[in-house]
Design a protein around this motif. Structure first.
Motif, mmCIF file in Angstrom:
data_model
loop_
_atom_site.group_PDB
_atom_site.id
_atom_site.type_symbol
_atom_site.label_atom_id
_atom_site.label_comp_id
_atom_site.label_asym_id
_atom_site.label_seq_id
_atom_site.Cartn_x
_atom_site.Cartn_y
_atom_site.Cartn_z
ATOM 1 N N ALA A 111 2.340 1.729 -3.488
ATOM 2 C CA ALA A 111 1.302 2.253 -4.377
ATOM 3 C C ALA A 111 1.028 3.725 -4.093
ATOM 4 O O ALA A 111 0.793 4.507 -5.020
ATOM 5 N N PHE A 112 1.070 4.111 -2.821
ATOM 6 C CA PHE A 112 0.864 5.501 -2.415
ATOM 7 C C PHE A 112 1.836 6.419 -3.156
ATOM 8 O O PHE A 112 1.457 7.497 -3.621
ATOM 9 N N LYS A 139 0.816 -1.213 0.000
ATOM 10 C CA LYS A 139 0.000 0.000 0.000
ATOM 11 C C LYS A 139 0.854 1.270 0.000
ATOM 12 O O LYS A 139 0.510 2.235 -0.672
ATOM 13 N N ASN A 187 1.517 5.733 -7.409
ATOM 14 C CA ASN A 187 0.297 6.329 -7.964
ATOM 15 C C ASN A 187 0.188 7.821 -7.652
ATOM 16 O O ASN A 187 -0.826 8.448 -7.961
ATOM 17 N N LYS A 188 1.204 8.342 -7.016
ATOM 18 C CA LYS A 188 1.301 9.768 -6.661
ATOM 19 C C LYS A 188 0.121 10.243 -5.813
ATOM 20 O O LYS A 188 -0.309 11.381 -5.908
ATOM 21 N N GLU A 189 -0.389 9.351 -4.959
ATOM 22 C CA GLU A 189 -1.472 9.698 -4.044
ATOM 23 C C GLU A 189 -1.027 10.753 -3.032
ATOM 24 O O GLU A 189 -1.850 11.487 -2.498
ATOM 25 N N TYR A 190 0.276 10.833 -2.770
ATOM 26 C CA TYR A 190 0.815 11.819 -1.836
ATOM 27 C C TYR A 190 0.508 13.248 -2.282
ATOM 28 O O TYR A 190 0.433 14.163 -1.469
ATOM 29 N N LYS A 191 0.287 13.444 -3.588
ATOM 30 C CA LYS A 191 0.012 14.784 -4.105
ATOM 31 C C LYS A 191 -1.287 15.365 -3.542
ATOM 32 O O LYS A 191 -1.453 16.573 -3.477
ATOM 33 N N ASP A 192 -2.220 14.496 -3.099
ATOM 34 C CA ASP A 192 -3.468 14.954 -2.484
ATOM 35 C C ASP A 192 -3.212 15.693 -1.172
ATOM 36 O O ASP A 192 -4.065 16.449 -0.711
ATOM 37 N N CYS A 193 -2.068 15.455 -0.557
ATOM 38 C CA CYS A 193 -1.721 16.057 0.735
ATOM 39 C C CYS A 193 -0.962 17.370 0.566
ATOM 40 O O CYS A 193 -0.792 18.120 1.525
ATOM 41 N N MET A 237 -5.197 3.332 5.287
ATOM 42 C CA MET A 237 -4.625 2.165 4.613
ATOM 43 C C MET A 237 -4.905 0.889 5.399
ATOM 44 O O MET A 237 -4.759 -0.199 4.858
ATOM 45 N N LYS A 256 -4.808 9.821 5.399
ATOM 46 C CA LYS A 256 -4.597 8.946 4.236
ATOM 47 C C LYS A 256 -3.850 7.683 4.649
ATOM 48 O O LYS A 256 -4.206 6.585 4.229
#
Length: 124
Positions: A68-69, A65, A72-78, A117, A113
């Motif tokens: 993938a974080f 996870k 998938n550049k999910e960190y950009k949401d923060c 997980m 976030k």
């Protein structure tokens, strides 16, 4: 380093160097560096490390996870803002360039976030 706002709206602003062949790669590197710093080192006693274990332990327990974080550049949401603080400069003796950035991260969005997980013994 500074904190803007309070409580759940608190934004931690960190200055870091990003490394890459161009501006975009340097910015992405700087963003990842700031997120990793907040995850594993923290900012202060009010904004401690989000994850209370080593990076390798957390990655092993996250069952992919965390990988993938980042992939998938999910960190950009923060990240609420990225401000360049200089120009792209050569690093002496290296093939890469560096550039300073001020990166504003909503600490509580990042913390939530990671908490969502849902993997055991994460240290919350």
């Amino acid at each position: 380093m500074e904190v803007r706002g309070r409580g759940g709206d608190a934004v931690v602003v960190l200055r870091t160097l990003g490394y890459g062949k161009n501006d975009a790669l340097a910015q992405e590197d700087a963003e990842v560096r700031v997120i990793r710093a907040l995850l594993y080192s923290g900012f202060s006693k009010d904004y401690p490390a989000v994850i209370s274990m080593t990076e390798s332990e957390a990655e092993a327990k996250s069952q992919g996870k965390l990988l993938a974080f980042f992939e998938n550049k999910e960190y950009k949401d923060c990240i609420s803002s990225v401000k360049p603080m200089g120009k792209l400069d050569k690093v002496k003796g290296e093939k890469v360039k560096k550039k300073p950035f001020d990166i504003a991260v909503n600490y509580y969005v990042l913390k939530n976030k990671i908490a969502n997980m849902n993997f055991d013994s994460f240290g919350f």
